[in-house]
Write an enzyme that holds these catalytic residues in place. Structure first.
Site, short mmCIF file in Angstrom:
data_model
loop_
_atom_site.label_atom_id
_atom_site.label_comp_id
_atom_site.label_asym_id
_atom_site.label_seq_id
_atom_site.Cartn_x
_atom_site.Cartn_y
_atom_site.Cartn_z
N SER A 149 43.91 27.55 56.56
CA SER A 149 45.15 28.12 57.11
C SER A 149 44.83 29.14 58.20
O SER A 149 45.62 29.35 59.12
CB SER A 149 45.95 28.80 56.00
N ARG A 150 43.66 29.76 58.11
CA ARG A 150 43.29 30.78 59.11
C ARG A 150 42.96 30.18 60.47
O ARG A 150 42.92 30.91 61.47
CB ARG A 150 42.08 31.58 58.61
N LYS A 183 35.99 24.05 49.70
CA LYS A 183 35.70 24.98 50.81
C LYS A 183 35.54 26.39 50.25
O LYS A 183 34.68 27.14 50.68
CB LYS A 183 36.81 24.97 51.86
N ASP A 184 36.36 26.73 49.26
CA ASP A 184 36.25 28.04 48.60
C ASP A 184 35.41 27.83 47.34
O ASP A 184 35.90 27.95 46.21
CB ASP A 184 37.64 28.57 48.25
N HIS A 201 45.01 20.97 51.88
CA HIS A 201 45.92 21.15 50.73
C HIS A 201 46.49 19.79 50.31
O HIS A 201 46.64 19.50 49.12
CB HIS A 201 47.09 22.06 51.09
N VAL A 210 38.02 19.09 53.46
CA VAL A 210 38.48 18.19 54.52
C VAL A 210 38.12 18.83 55.86
O VAL A 210 38.37 20.02 56.07
CB VAL A 210 40.01 17.95 54.43
N MET A 219 48.37 29.30 48.92
CA MET A 219 49.05 30.43 49.55
C MET A 219 49.88 29.94 50.73
O MET A 219 50.22 30.72 51.63
CB MET A 219 48.04 31.49 49.98
N GLY A 220 50.20 28.65 50.73
CA GLY A 220 51.06 28.11 51.78
C GLY A 220 50.33 27.90 53.09
O GLY A 220 49.10 27.83 53.11
N GLN A 226 35.03 30.66 44.80
CA GLN A 226 36.30 30.78 44.06
C GLN A 226 36.40 29.69 42.98
O GLN A 226 36.76 29.97 41.82
CB GLN A 226 37.46 30.65 45.05
O1 PAF Z 1 42.65 29.36 47.61
C1 PAF Z 1 43.75 29.95 47.70
O2 PAF Z 1 44.61 29.56 48.50
C2 PAF Z 1 44.03 31.15 46.82
O3 PAF Z 1 42.90 31.94 46.65
C3 PAF Z 1 44.65 30.77 45.46
C4 PAF Z 1 43.67 29.98 44.61
C5 PAF Z 1 45.91 29.98 45.68
C6 PAF Z 1 45.01 32.04 44.68
O4 PAF Z 1 45.91 32.83 45.39
#
Ligand code: PAF
Length: 256
Positions: A183-184, A146-147, A34, A173, A27-28, A150
């Site tokens: 990012s937060r 980290k996620d 990343h 990391v 999500m940038g 997900q």
């Molecule tokens: O982990 C993320 O940044 C988001 O949940 C993802 C996997 C890019 C989906 O929008």
């Protein structure tokens, strides 16, 4: 570096590629976490697509979506320097047409931990990941540990829908004080930033989930959940007040 904003143009480019293709959905607001995914993807594939898309469907709180950091220009520079050759940054309309009424739902693991505090969050994540993987048709896709919830749900989706894609999990990391890159983190004020690494330290301790929760609350966090599952401790907390509250998540594998 090629930058694509439409589904048709990126598919046309993908169709002309030979060799293995990796994909790093993001999500940038890119950081070293990343870039660890990007480096791994570059090492394992001839071609790598990075997607930059702040997915509205995975935010249950419009204020959280509005506050999410956006740094497209800096992100593109970082990806260029890293050696990425293709970036896909679609508009929300090109991913979700007004007639689109479809969602990918998981009905068990997506409902606890982050799923219970953020209803619909994982449906939004799984839906956009399914769409991005269908558009880009990679051989491998890379996600951070980290996620972890997900990552497991995406692995489950790929298995359940017989998708021919390897899902690669890449270790979290951390900064030298243990704070997981996110990012937060950019949204944290100085006092919150100083407190934030405490989450990682507490998750690693031998204390029970209840005691960890109490210690974090005493230190100034608002705890969403602390939960141990399959020898891994997961945590989500808030730092800050009111509209400036920042949600952080982390998880560690327990050594015991
Ligand atoms: O982990 C993320 O940044 C988001 O949940 C993802 C996997 C890019 C989906 O929008």
């Amino acid at each position: 570096m090629n930058t694509f904003t439409t589904v048709d143009s990126v598919r046309e480019h993908r169709a002309g590629l030979e060799g293995q293709v990796g994909c790093v959905p993001t999500m940038g607001a890119l950081h070293d976490g990343h870039l660890a995914l990007v480096r791994r993807a570059l090492a394992e594939n001839e071609h790598v697509f990075v997607t930059l898309f702040v997915n509205p469907k995975q935010f249950n709180d419009p204020a959280d979506l509005a506050a999410y950091p956006r740094r497209d220009v800096e992100d593109i520079d970082l990806l260029n320097e890293a050696g990425v050759t293709a970036v896909f940054m679609p508009s929300a309309d090109s991913i979700y047409s007004p007639e689109d009424t479809y969602l990918v739902n998981e009905s068990l693991e997506s409902l606890d931990r982050c799923g219970s505090a953020r209803p619909g969050h994982f449906s939004g994540v799984l839906t956009v990941v399914m769409k991005l993987l269908n558009i880009l048709a990679p051989d491998r896709a890379y996600f951070g540990e980290k996620d972890f919830q997900q990552l497991e749900l995406i692995r489950g989706m790929v298995a359940a829908f017989f998708m021919r894609i390897d899902i690669i999990g890449v270790p979290t990391v951390r900064l030298s004080d243990g704070l997981a890159l996110s990012s937060r983190n950019a949204l944290l004020g100085p006092a919150e930033r100083a407190l934030a690494p405490h989450l990682f330290q507490c998750l690693q301790s031998n204390d029970s989930d209840r005691v960890v929760t109490d210690k974090l609350e005493q230190a100034g966090f608002t705890v969403d959940y602390i939960q141990t599952l399959k020898n891994r401790r997961f945590g989500a907390v808030f730092l800050g007040e009111g509209k400036r509250q920042v949600r952080l998540i982390d998880n560690v594998r327990l050594k015991r």
